[in-house]
Design a protein around this motif. Sequence first.
Motif, short mmCIF file in Angstrom:
data_model
loop_
_atom_site.label_atom_id
_atom_site.label_comp_id
_atom_site.label_asym_id
_atom_site.label_seq_id
_atom_site.Cartn_x
_atom_site.Cartn_y
_atom_site.Cartn_z
N TYR A 248 7.67 63.54 -4.44
CA TYR A 248 8.87 62.94 -3.85
C TYR A 248 8.68 61.43 -3.67
O TYR A 248 9.56 60.63 -4.00
CB TYR A 248 9.18 63.61 -2.51
CG TYR A 248 10.32 62.98 -1.75
CD1 TYR A 248 11.64 63.21 -2.12
CD2 TYR A 248 10.07 62.14 -0.66
CE1 TYR A 248 12.69 62.62 -1.41
CE2 TYR A 248 11.10 61.56 0.05
CZ TYR A 248 12.41 61.80 -0.33
OH TYR A 248 13.44 61.21 0.36
N VAL A 249 7.51 61.04 -3.16
CA VAL A 249 7.26 59.63 -2.86
C VAL A 249 7.03 58.82 -4.14
O VAL A 249 7.59 57.72 -4.31
CB VAL A 249 6.04 59.48 -1.92
CG1 VAL A 249 5.65 58.01 -1.76
CG2 VAL A 249 6.36 60.10 -0.56
N LEU A 250 6.22 59.34 -5.07
CA LEU A 250 5.82 58.57 -6.24
C LEU A 250 6.82 58.63 -7.38
O LEU A 250 7.00 57.64 -8.10
CB LEU A 250 4.45 59.08 -6.75
CG LEU A 250 3.28 58.92 -5.77
CD1 LEU A 250 2.02 59.55 -6.36
CD2 LEU A 250 3.03 57.44 -5.47
N TRP A 251 7.46 59.78 -7.57
CA TRP A 251 8.38 59.92 -8.70
C TRP A 251 9.83 60.17 -8.26
O TRP A 251 10.69 60.43 -9.09
CB TRP A 251 7.91 61.06 -9.61
CG TRP A 251 6.67 60.68 -10.37
CD1 TRP A 251 6.58 59.87 -11.47
CD2 TRP A 251 5.33 61.07 -10.08
NE1 TRP A 251 5.28 59.73 -11.87
CE2 TRP A 251 4.48 60.46 -11.04
CE3 TRP A 251 4.73 61.88 -9.11
CZ2 TRP A 251 3.10 60.64 -11.05
CZ3 TRP A 251 3.36 62.04 -9.11
CH2 TRP A 251 2.56 61.44 -10.07
N ASN A 252 10.05 60.12 -6.96
CA ASN A 252 11.41 60.23 -6.40
C ASN A 252 12.11 61.53 -6.79
O ASN A 252 13.33 61.55 -7.01
CB ASN A 252 12.26 59.02 -6.84
CG ASN A 252 13.47 58.82 -5.95
OD1 ASN A 252 13.43 59.14 -4.76
ND2 ASN A 252 14.54 58.30 -6.52
N ASP A 253 11.34 62.61 -6.93
CA ASP A 253 11.93 63.92 -7.19
C ASP A 253 12.48 64.49 -5.88
O ASP A 253 11.72 64.75 -4.93
CB ASP A 253 10.88 64.88 -7.77
CG ASP A 253 10.57 64.57 -9.22
OD1 ASP A 253 11.24 63.69 -9.78
OD2 ASP A 253 9.66 65.20 -9.78
#
Length: 282
Positions: A248-253
């Motif tokens: 969620y944080v790194l790839w905004n999934d």
Amino acid sequence: MTSSWMVVAAFLFATMAVFVKLGSQYFGAAELAFYRSLVTMVVAFICLSATRGTVRTGYLAMHAIRGLVGALAIICYFYSISSLSLATAQTLYYTSPLFIAIATTVVLRERPSRWLVAAVALGFVGVALLLQPHFDEGKEVAVLAGVLGGMLAAWAYLSVRTLGRLGEPDWRVVFWYGAFATVFCAVWQGVTSSFHPVTRDNWWMLLGLGVCGALAQWAVTRAYRTGNTLVVGALLYSSIVFAALFTYVLWNDRLGALEWAGIAVIIASGILAMRAGKRMTK
């Protein structure tokens, strides 16, 4: 801290998975497993030397089995990742706590608390909710590889527990795992493919992968040596939560309602396992 060391290991495993995801565009599964094992061995040797420990052991055969089984488990896991969705591969690999629960009851003839078994099962339900696995026709081999990886991981974790309770120091267990896994993965890669070049663009991924793997293995060894086997197994699921948050944080999934529900269930299973473990200790 005992069983709670698995939460530390889970965070490190999730961090390692980030480096795996980054490195997979440059290296194959067995290659990544090789570099992880190689760096793990070096880090463990440095830590042993710093604490005036020794690699000498009276249980070399047991270390060899643990190293080979652990290496094969990782290769199966990485292979399933390459053929299935990451969510499906992770779900299959994290069946290992279920196999641990079966092994402790059937093979080791221990009598775990019903609440502990329920916590392990509940945790797997949370994993399924969070990852929502699926696979297409023609992927049966990859699915079997994923399940085999989970079974082998359970075997490896129980071997770690046995070695720890025989009095083997944590870093010695990690060193011999890295040594045997390095040789096994090198042979596997040499037979099946060739090594890809390490460059200034990707070396740090291998270093991060190896260091996180080494520290995670140390924390796992400590957890199984000092904690309750099923409590530790249930806490392993927290790695999925950390991985989801990293994604969620790194790839905004974005996470949907089911994913957040899965995280809540996994956390609840961890709390239930720790409470059940404390009751058994008392």
